[in-house]
Scaffold this motif. Structure first.
Motif, short mmCIF file in Angstrom:
data_model
loop_
_atom_site.label_atom_id
_atom_site.label_comp_id
_atom_site.label_asym_id
_atom_site.label_seq_id
_atom_site.Cartn_x
_atom_site.Cartn_y
_atom_site.Cartn_z
N ASP A 208 26.51 13.63 12.66
CA ASP A 208 27.92 13.96 13.55
C ASP A 208 27.72 15.20 13.93
O ASP A 208 26.90 16.07 13.41
N GLN A 214 26.02 22.80 12.16
CA GLN A 214 25.95 23.66 10.90
C GLN A 214 24.53 23.54 10.58
O GLN A 214 24.02 24.64 10.17
N GLU A 242 20.19 26.92 23.40
CA GLU A 242 20.68 27.84 22.24
C GLU A 242 19.44 28.38 21.24
O GLU A 242 19.86 29.30 20.65
N GLU B 59 34.26 12.17 14.14
CA GLU B 59 33.02 11.86 13.69
C GLU B 59 33.00 10.37 13.17
O GLU B 59 34.00 9.69 12.89
N TYR B 261 40.54 21.04 13.56
CA TYR B 261 39.42 20.25 13.41
C TYR B 261 38.78 19.88 14.74
O TYR B 261 37.63 19.93 15.03
N ARG B 264 36.89 22.88 15.77
CA ARG B 264 35.57 22.79 15.35
C ARG B 264 34.66 21.90 15.93
O ARG B 264 33.37 21.95 15.94
N LEU B 265 35.16 20.57 16.23
CA LEU B 265 34.43 19.57 16.87
C LEU B 265 33.85 20.16 18.19
O LEU B 265 32.72 20.00 18.70
N MET B 266 34.85 20.67 19.11
CA MET B 266 34.59 21.03 20.36
C MET B 266 33.43 22.51 20.05
O MET B 266 32.54 22.37 20.98
N ALA B 268 31.18 22.62 17.95
CA ALA B 268 29.96 22.02 17.80
C ALA B 268 28.97 21.71 18.98
O ALA B 268 27.77 21.71 18.60
N ILE B 269 29.68 21.48 19.86
CA ILE B 269 28.76 21.03 21.18
C ILE B 269 27.91 22.08 21.65
O ILE B 269 28.36 23.03 21.97
N PRO B 270 26.59 21.84 21.53
CA PRO B 270 25.75 23.13 22.11
C PRO B 270 26.02 23.24 23.43
O PRO B 270 26.21 22.29 24.37
N VAL B 277 28.50 30.12 24.20
CA VAL B 277 28.55 29.66 22.90
C VAL B 277 29.56 30.15 21.95
O VAL B 277 29.95 31.52 21.68
N ARG B 280 31.54 29.48 15.57
CA ARG B 280 31.44 28.42 14.72
C ARG B 280 31.89 28.51 13.34
O ARG B 280 30.73 29.05 12.37
N GLU B 282 32.16 27.70 9.43
CA GLU B 282 31.57 26.63 8.72
C GLU B 282 32.43 25.73 8.16
O GLU B 282 33.74 26.44 7.16
N LEU B 283 32.35 24.47 7.90
CA LEU B 283 33.50 23.45 7.24
C LEU B 283 32.88 23.29 5.75
O LEU B 283 31.63 23.44 5.60
N GLY B 285 32.09 21.26 2.61
CA GLY B 285 31.83 19.73 2.31
C GLY B 285 31.72 18.51 3.48
O GLY B 285 31.52 19.09 4.48
N ASP B 286 31.65 17.29 3.14
CA ASP B 286 31.69 16.33 4.05
C ASP B 286 33.05 15.73 4.29
O ASP B 286 33.92 15.97 3.73
N ARG B 302 38.41 20.28 3.91
CA ARG B 302 37.42 20.99 4.71
C ARG B 302 37.89 22.11 5.53
O ARG B 302 37.30 22.75 6.30
#
Ligand SMILES: Nc1ncnc2c1ncn2[C@@H]1O[C@H](COP(=O)(O)OP(=O)(O)O)[C@@H](O)[C@H]1O
Ligand SMILES: Nc1ncnc2c1ncn2[C@@H]1O[C@H](COP(=O)(O)OP(=O)(O)O)[C@@H](O)[C@H]1O
Ligand code: SF4
Ligand code: SF4
Ligand SMILES: [Mg+2]
Ligand SMILES: [Mg+2]
Lengths: 366, 364
Positions: A208, A214, A242, B59, B261, B264-266, B268-270, B277, B280, B282-283, B285-286, B302
């Motif tokens: 995901d 991460q 990147e 996700e 959330y 963080r999701l946005m 995450a996109i490279p 950039v 970011r 860190e969150l 756990g899962d 999270r």
């Protein structure tokens, strides 16, 4: 983070020595010259990779990009000595000056994991389901370093901390891990011997987005910190932007374009690179107009019957009769090079390629 | 441009829930314990109008497909309601259900396994017409040709070919043609381009966009590839663990998200441009399992900003001044006022998390 268990002074000393020895390893330099790889299949023999050359300077990251089936994993497997039997290989791959192509398993033994290591797309393939993860990492360490099991285990604990996994989970088996944790465990294993060259073949593709980001951050961080070399295989050019100083764009088994990432992405020379950029979805930026998304019409040619001219000709909006009959050589422009007959017209092509009509008016049908 | 804001939604769901009964293992059976329930979809409101494509992101495992499958009644919702053109179809059965399913179609991710390899393209597209007993052979043939036309595949050359003769992009067009042949008014496109090479994704997205306008379709576009959503959707909803956590105009959600959330999701996109950039965080756990939904805010296990209030009270989806709707105590002070003794989260203030127990619980 998991509390570090108290280690006996002797163990702590041996671990420190191992760490020191491993971090003293230099970053590797790799030069691939004229690599061609032919698979034998029921339908005949074909070249999945043809005349591919590139160089990874010590301590840098190289991105290898291109559509699925263009031969990226085949290159990686050749470098790790993992191609199936009866695969035809020619050319050379010089790892710090030593050719590592066509070596026997015995000759590869001191090289794999120790000098060159691999993270594959599917962590499950790299892990043995019947051993606990800690034992698997230790086994790799013990095969190359003369240390006791306890020291190897302590090193494995350090690697787990690096990738953000609690040390006590070293005792668990692959199936007890989620996909993201498994992938991190494989990264820990690939980093355990601090090999000078890391091959990462789509290391996060199955994950995901947040986990992808991460894990990529960790790989980048570790690599910057330890100054390793890496080949990163991906279809995501933004990840390359990147992460990698240099990029090689492959198309249908050949190098279409290569050069410093910033140059290649800013001023692509090859129409395929231009097409890839147009097709790449981007997030909107407030107050900035956005390019429409444009796909590349047509499909990759069948490598069993490769076209006689430029391999991209059937999808290239700028193709001429010359393109359809004669395969282009690599032309160098500054630090970049591209396999196109018309690199001197790249400015003109770039302007045209940014217009959707340029691609839409080709009558090939996706 | 036509203004569609006045038209009634084609499809509308209210507080929709779809729970799955966990399988009973031998131990739970012996112990007489009821197996846990997976709250895959746990209270979602959504509405889509004619010619509108609504984007749904989040996700894997957050319940996107469950929502899609429930809306087309391939899954029976546990509670809540679905209205189609003003009619409640939540519980319709038999003929009425078949009727509804004709008008509400779903396209899946995998163009390689979703088409029967033994049938020709013509037969594949005709099959739903046969199942629904529509038209004579000649009429059906005409409909098949029109559907192929709509997806820009020349009928004459392709109608007798097999899926194996086609590329992934062409196969996905066939899957779309198969859905269109029944002349639906609502389509769920569940990750329709995720398995295609980036180089050809655009053409399939563009096709969906054009079809929605040409045929007046309401479309739910599901994707975990978030950047694609911005190209064809005006409205986007973000799901986390069975619920919508943020929704609004695509440009707001993608470029200026408010929920931690979504942020963080946005992030995450490279990014292609190194200058863009973002930071970011860190969150932890899962993603938790839907069988084990954390108390309070579902993201609290999270979220880097979580406080006691977050663990105790689930926030509501509330309207924001900019027009977005967000489910987070940072953007809604009602819970904090009702429970002043609990610390309220603040934007950007990272909190410490005490429980190693949570990590063990969430890593499933
Ligand atoms: N073991 C094999 N035998 C025969 N053909 C193969 C084998 N592995 C890969 N190929 C073919 O070689 C080509 C390149 O594959 P691959 O290197 O996996 O591409 P990529 O990693 O860029 O997606 C593809 O056409 C693929 O089908
Ligand atoms: N038919 C089913 N039976 C039991 N659990 C299911 C079923 N379908 C989905 N789930 C569970 O519901 C959750 C949401 O799944 P899904 O809707 O497929 O998520 P997404 O499409 O966002 O990846 C997951 O935890 C999944 O395991
Ligand atoms: S050589 Fe011709 S067909 Fe090939 S990329 Fe250049 S212009 Fe296009
Ligand atoms: S309510 Fe609390 S835990 Fe939930 S998203 Fe907002 S700050 Fe994070
Ligand atoms: Mg590959
Ligand atoms: Mg899904």
């Amino acid at each position: 983070m998991a509390p570090a268990r108290t280690r006996s002074p002797a163990l702590a000393r041996d671990l420190a020595r191992l760490d020191e020895r491993l971090s003293a390893k230099p970053a590797a330099h790799l030069k691939v010259n004229g690599l061609s790889i032919g698979y034998s299949t029921l339908r005949g023999r074909f070249h999945a990779v043809e005349d591919v050359s590139f160089e990874v300077r010590a301590g840098t990251n190289l991105g290898l990009v291109g559509e699925s089936g263009c031969g990226k994993s085949t290159v990686v497997k050749a470098l790790m000595g993992l191609l199936p039997e009866f695969t035809g290989i020619s050319g050379e791959a010089l790892l710090d000056g030593q050719n590592i192509l066509g070596l026997s398993d015995a000759q590869l033994e001191p090289i794999r994991w120790n000098r060159i290591s691999l993270i594959t797309q599917s962590a499950m393939n790299s892990l043995d389901p019947v051993y606990c993860i800690g034992d698997q990492i230790c086994e790799a360490i013990l095969a190359h370093e003369k240390v006791g099991k306890a020291v190897a285990w302590a090193r494995a604990e350090e690697m787990f901390a690096l990738v953000g996994l609690p040390a006590e989970r070293l005792y668990e088996f692959p199936h007890q891990f989620s996909g993201g944790m498994r992938q991190r465990a494989v990264i820990a294993m690939a980093l355990a011997l601090n090999a000078g060259m890391l091959l990462a073949d789509e290391p996060t593709t199955a994950l995901d987005p947040i986990m992808q980001s991460q894990i990529m951050s960790r790989i980048r961080g570790i690599h910057e910190h330890m100054r390793r070399s890496m080949i990163l295989v991906t279809h995501d050019i933004a990840v390359v932007a990147e992460t990698c100083e240099a990029v090689v764009v492959m198309y249908a088994g050949k190098v279409a374009e290569s050069g410093p990432t910033a140059d290649v992405l800013e001023r692509p020379l090859h129409p395929y690179t231009m097409g890839l950029q147009n097709a790449f979805p981007r997030l909107p930026v407030r107050g900035q107009p956005r390019q429409p998304l444009i796909s590349i019409p047509g499909t990759v040619p069948n490598l069993l019957l490769p076209p006689s001219g430029c391999r991209f000709a059937s999808r290239c909006p700028f193709a001429t009769d010359l393109c359809r009959t004669t395969a282009p050589q690599l032309h160098t422009v500054g630090a970049q090079s591209a396999a196109c007959h018309y690199t001197e017209r790249a400015d003109e092509f770039r302007a045209a390629a940014a217009r959707p009509e340029t691609w839409r008016n080709m009558r090939v049908g996706a | 441009m036509t203004d569609t804001t006045a038209t009634r939604p084609v499809i509308e769901a209210r507080d929709l829930k779809t729970h799955f009964q966990g399988r009973t293992g031998i131990f739970t059976a012996l112990a007489g314990v009821t197996p846990p329930v997976a709250r895959a979809l746990d209270g979602v409101d959504i509405s889509i109008r004619e010619k509108e494509i609504v984007g749904l992101v989040g996700e894997s495992g957050c319940g996107k497909s469950t929502l899609g499958m429930s809306l087309v009644r391939m899954y029976q919702p546990t509670s809540g309601s679905i209205t189609f053109s003003g009619d409640d179809i939540t519980h319709v059965e038999g003929r009425k259900l078949k009727d509804y399913r004709r008008q509400a179609q779903i396209i899946f991710q995998d163009p390689y396994s979703s088409l029967n390899p033994r049938l020709t393209i013509g037969q594949i597209i005709e099959e739903p017409l046969v199942i629904h007993g529509i038209g004579s052979a000649t009429e059906r043939r005409a409909k098949v040709e029109r559907a192929l036309d709509l997806v820009r595949i020349p009928a004459a050359e392709n109608i007798h070919r097999f899926p194996s003769d086609l590329s992934g992009g062409q196969r996905q067009r066939i899957a779309i043609a198969r859905a269109l042949v029944l002349e639906p008014r609502f389509i769920v496109a569940d990750e329709p381009v995720s398995m295609l090479d980036v180089s050809i994704q655009a053409s399939v997205l563009e096709l969906l966009d054009e079809l929605s306008r040409e045929l007046g379709l309401a479309v739910l576009y599901i994707s975990h590839d978030i950047a694609t959503v911005g190209y064809i959707c005006k409205h986007v909803a973000v799901m986390y663990l069975g619920r919508i956590v943020e929704e609004g105009r695509a440009e707001d959600i993608l470029a200026q998200p408010l929920h931690p959330y979504t942020q963080r999701l946005m992030a995450a996109i490279p990014r292609m441009d190194p200058g863009e950039v973002p930071e970011r965080v860190e969150l932890r756990g899962d993603v938790p399992s839907p069988m084990n939904v954390p108390p309070g805010c579902r993201f609290s296990s999270r979220c880097p900003y979580a406080t006691e209030l977050c663990r105790a009270v689930e926030p509501d989806l509330t309207d924001q001044p900019g027009g977005q709707r967000v489910r987070c105590h940072i953007h809604d002070d009602r819970a904090a006022k009702a429970r002043p003794e609990l610390e309220r989260p603040q934007a950007g203030r990272i909190t410490e998390i005490e429980d190693a127990g949570l990590l063990a619980q969430t890593a499933g």
